[in-house]
Design a protein around this motif. Structure first.
Motif, short mmCIF file in Angstrom:
data_model
loop_
_atom_site.label_atom_id
_atom_site.label_comp_id
_atom_site.label_asym_id
_atom_site.label_seq_id
_atom_site.Cartn_x
_atom_site.Cartn_y
_atom_site.Cartn_z
N GLU A 177 -6.45 14.23 -8.27
CA GLU A 177 -6.33 12.87 -8.65
C GLU A 177 -5.42 11.97 -7.78
N TYR A 178 -4.22 12.41 -7.23
CA TYR A 178 -3.44 11.61 -6.50
C TYR A 178 -3.91 11.33 -5.02
N LYS A 179 -4.95 12.06 -4.61
CA LYS A 179 -5.35 11.97 -3.25
C LYS A 179 -6.32 10.78 -3.39
N GLY A 180 -6.79 10.20 -4.48
CA GLY A 180 -7.48 8.77 -4.41
C GLY A 180 -8.96 8.67 -3.58
N VAL A 181 -9.49 9.90 -3.46
CA VAL A 181 -10.77 9.93 -2.83
C VAL A 181 -11.86 9.21 -3.77
N ASP A 182 -11.73 8.98 -4.94
CA ASP A 182 -12.55 8.39 -5.77
C ASP A 182 -12.42 7.06 -5.68
N LEU A 183 -11.16 6.45 -5.48
CA LEU A 183 -11.04 5.09 -4.89
C LEU A 183 -11.70 4.60 -3.64
N LEU A 184 -11.67 5.53 -2.74
CA LEU A 184 -12.41 5.24 -1.61
C LEU A 184 -13.92 5.22 -1.99
N LEU A 185 -14.57 6.16 -2.49
CA LEU A 185 -15.76 5.97 -2.72
C LEU A 185 -16.36 4.80 -3.30
N GLN A 186 -15.37 4.24 -4.41
CA GLN A 186 -15.86 2.99 -5.11
C GLN A 186 -15.72 1.84 -4.20
N ALA A 187 -14.99 1.73 -3.24
CA ALA A 187 -14.91 0.83 -2.20
C ALA A 187 -16.05 1.11 -1.28
N THR A 227 -0.44 8.40 -4.51
CA THR A 227 1.07 8.78 -4.48
C THR A 227 1.02 9.81 -3.56
N ALA A 228 2.27 10.06 -2.81
CA ALA A 228 2.47 10.78 -1.90
C ALA A 228 4.07 10.98 -1.69
N THR A 229 4.43 12.35 -1.03
CA THR A 229 5.64 12.32 -0.77
C THR A 229 5.73 12.64 0.89
N ALA A 230 5.66 13.50 1.36
CA ALA A 230 5.63 13.71 2.80
C ALA A 230 4.24 14.67 3.21
N SER A 231 3.64 14.10 4.35
CA SER A 231 2.38 14.82 4.50
C SER A 231 2.28 14.61 6.32
N ASP A 251 -2.77 1.54 15.31
CA ASP A 251 -3.34 2.76 15.52
C ASP A 251 -4.09 2.98 14.13
N GLY A 252 -3.96 2.06 13.16
CA GLY A 252 -4.68 2.61 11.96
C GLY A 252 -4.66 1.13 11.07
N LEU A 253 -4.80 1.47 9.76
CA LEU A 253 -4.55 0.23 8.68
C LEU A 253 -4.09 0.69 7.39
N LEU A 254 -3.12 0.26 7.00
CA LEU A 254 -2.26 0.67 5.75
C LEU A 254 -2.67 -0.44 4.60
N VAL A 255 -2.88 0.01 3.45
CA VAL A 255 -3.25 -0.40 2.23
C VAL A 255 -2.54 -0.43 1.05
N PRO A 256 -2.30 -1.20 0.30
CA PRO A 256 -1.57 -0.74 -1.27
C PRO A 256 -1.99 0.35 -1.70
N PRO A 257 -1.41 1.28 -2.43
CA PRO A 257 -1.91 2.20 -3.17
C PRO A 257 -2.65 1.74 -4.40
N GLY A 258 -3.74 2.35 -4.58
CA GLY A 258 -4.52 2.06 -5.98
C GLY A 258 -5.29 0.53 -5.88
#
Length: 627
Positions: A214-224, A288-292, A322-329
């Protein structure tokens, strides 16, 4: 092995268990051993019950993702509490026990092991091993009743906790951790080198790699993705429970089903390079994330990263570079980002901005912090903080007096933490461009540090100060710093401004100031000799020799040397610098940084751009950590 080496037990998962934590634990054991310590990796024959980890626990096929650590003992079993106690008793003779924490459900096993080992903080004898917890997640992403109580119990037992972000540090403090240090999660990247990317001119290909939860947000990516027609997506990883079922359902949507590929199951390390080479962007749209380290893994394969601004991603991905950052959720922001990535020119620009991550310096920092937490000298410092003791008056006591006075005074006006210092401020580096010196001085002013010294002196001091903050600071600014850089260096003033109490000494004669001071063996935490009164070809060996007995285990020596031809007075060339490194290694020092990588290349580049035979052409700063 040197007398200052520690006998360390690292307790945590390793091969055949898969995933980032097992890879980190294995690499940590290797790194500690390479630093000169006597290391045993204590792991599990049976780790989690299936109800807590419904996926595959072991690496499919049995091939390790990383080289296994040779001295590994798989003595622990989830279903056998007797193994927890028996293993703990075998650790009583160790100097330190480092427990790798992942989920609260394993805390009872760790507590039983620590009690049996007689760890010092709450043992009946008070003479047990030093104990440190590495908390990858202080609390799990999906918490359960009782998790907080379990974590409080664990933190009440141990001497120190190491976490990977400031947010996790605050959470550990709230749960009663006695002493918390923060270190960047160092890279432990599986999969080997990148493969050459074959020619491709089709739609942008995104890769979502790793376990789907759930916290990985792959479902949000698919919706977008359903709102942006010119982008493809591969989901590669295990699909867990309800989160996996939701991702499968979204992938079947007629708007995306021809553009989404699901590769279910763990991706073995040997297949990663090919998978990255066949995609254009790594997608990390976490809620959400801590360190990755996943952003670093993508960058190591030349991929721009689309990430939510959570955990450590904001520091690892340069938005728009070198990439793009977006707000979570935020689905709308994801749609905007996907449209930007669908543009071939924009994608090429972002790819050109990707730089390979530093794979060595973060580990030097990490091991140094862990050594400080695990060392007997740290335990002694903790004891002194708890009660006043009467000690014989020595030179060390006189050095410590201003430190204790500084600690007793009010809060210093400038707060400087590891997170305030960007990656370009390196403990070991080469200065060949005056613009870099000007940038260092300007950045020091932005931090509010006192003015003074020329730009080159500011560059030299800033890297040394970064080493002290990252490696030599226990959170109480109690490090004993001996600065031999002279009054024209800003190092001592800057250290004093952020709460340390450095001792300044001028080199006025042929004898080293360390010898003049007659300090006790292993009594100093930091020694600096920086431009304009840094080392040269004639005295660098003496500085290394004297620092080898004056510094404690884990202590830092930061020096500068002029680079130049043999005809330039006091200068050394790249070959001579390598000789300095070899002698330092023989004396028990480890370089903080990678001279065989970018620094070595920069030394060679600096030497090729000069034709003068009577002057130095660059300055090299070397920071060493004593094993």
């Amino acid at each position: 092995m040197s007398d200052s080496a520690l006998k360390v037990a690292v307790v945590g998962p390793t091969h055949p268990y898969k995933g980032g934590v097992a890879a980190h634990t294995t690499t940590l054991a290797h790194q500690l051993a390479e630093a000169g310590h006597d290391v045993t990796l204590v792991s599990w024959s049976h780790l989690y019950p299936s109800r807590l980890y419904p996926g595959e626990q072991a690496v499919p096929g049995g091939a390790p993702d990383l080289p296994p650590f040779p001295r590994t003992v798989r003595a622990l079993s989830w279903a056998r509490p007797d193994t927890w106690v028996r293993t703990g008793r075998r650790l009583r003779g160790f100097d330190a026990v480092v427990v790798v924490h992942v989920i609260p459900a394993v805390v009872p096993a760790h507590l039983a092991l620590l009690r049996a080992a007689g760890v010092g903080r709450t043992s009946s004898t008070g003479q047990g091993p030093r104990s440190v917890v590495i908390a990858h997640n202080v609390m799990p992403h999906e918490s359960h009743p009782g998790d907080s109580a379990l974590m409080r119990s664990l933190f009440s037992r141990v001497d120190a906790v190491l976490v990977h972000s400031a947010e996790q540090a605050r959470l550990a403090h709230d749960l009663g951790a006695p002493r918390v240090s923060v270190a960047e999660l160092p890279p432990h990247l599986p999969g080997g080198p990148a493969e050459e990317r074959p020619p491709y001119a089709g739609p942008t290909r995104l890769l979502a790699l790793g376990m789907v939860r759930e916290y990985k947000g792959v479902d949000l990516l698919l919706q977008a993705l359903a709102q942006v027609p010119d982008v493809r997506l591969t989901v590669a990883g295990e699909l867990w429970g309800a989160s996996g079922e939701r991702v499968r359902a979204l992938a079947a949507d007629p708007r995306v089903r021809d553009r989404v590929s699901i590769r279910s199951g763990y991706v073995p390390a040997e297949e990663l390079a090919g998978l990255f080479a066949s995609h254009d962007v790594l997608a990390l749209t976490y809620r959400t994330a801590t360190a990755s380290q996943n952003a670093l893994l993508g960058q190591a394969h030349g991929m721009p990263v689309l990430a939510s601004e959570v955990g450590t991603f904001g520091a690892q991905v340069r938005d728009g570079v070198d990439g793009l950052l977006v707000p979570p959720g935020d689905e709308a922001s994801l749609v905007t980002a996907l449209k930007q990535l669908a543009d071939a020119d924009e994608l090429a620009r972002l790819r050109a901005g990707v730089r390979p991550p530093d794979l060595t310096s973060p580990w030097a920092t990490y091991v140094g912090i862990l050594e400080a937490l695990a060392s007997p000298s740290t335990a002694a410092a903790d004891d002194l903080a708890e009660e006043e003791r009467t000690l014989p008056t020595t030179v060390k006591d006189r050095l410590l007096a201003p430190v204790r006075a500084a600690l007793a005074s009010k809060r210093p006006p400038i707060e400087l933490t590891r997170s305030d210092l960007p990656n370009w401020v390196r403990p070991s580096d080469v200065l060949a461009d005056a613009a870099d010196a000007d940038e260092a001085r300007a950045f020091a002013r932005e931090l509010g540090l006192p003015r003074g010294g020329d730009a080159v002196a500011a560059w030299a001091a800033l890297g040394a100060l970064a080493a002290v903050v990252r490696l030599g600071d226990d959170g109480h600014h109690s490090a004993v710093i001996l600065d031999e850089s002279g009054s024209r260096s800003p190092l001592a003033r800057w250290a004093r401004a952020i709460g340390f109490a450095p001792v300044e000494l001028e080199l006025t004669g042929p004898r080293s100031s360390v010898a003049v001071l007659d300090v006790d063996t292993a009594s100093l935490d930091v020694i600096t000799r920086l431009h304009p009164s840094g080392c040269d070809a004639d005295d660098v060996d003496e500085a290394l020799s004297q620092a080898s007995w004056a510094l404690r285990s884990g202590g830092l020596l930061s020096i500068t040397l002029p680079l130049g031809p043999a005809t330039a007075e006091g200068a050394v060339g790249p070959v001579e610098v390598r000789g300095v490194l070899a002698r330092a290694h023989d004396l028990g020092f480890v370089l903080v940084g990678d001279l065989d990588g970018e620094i070595g290349a920069r030394m060679r580049e600096a030497s090729s751009g000069t034709h003068r035979e009577d002057a130095a052409y660059a300055l090299v700063r070397l920071t060493f950590r004593r094993r």
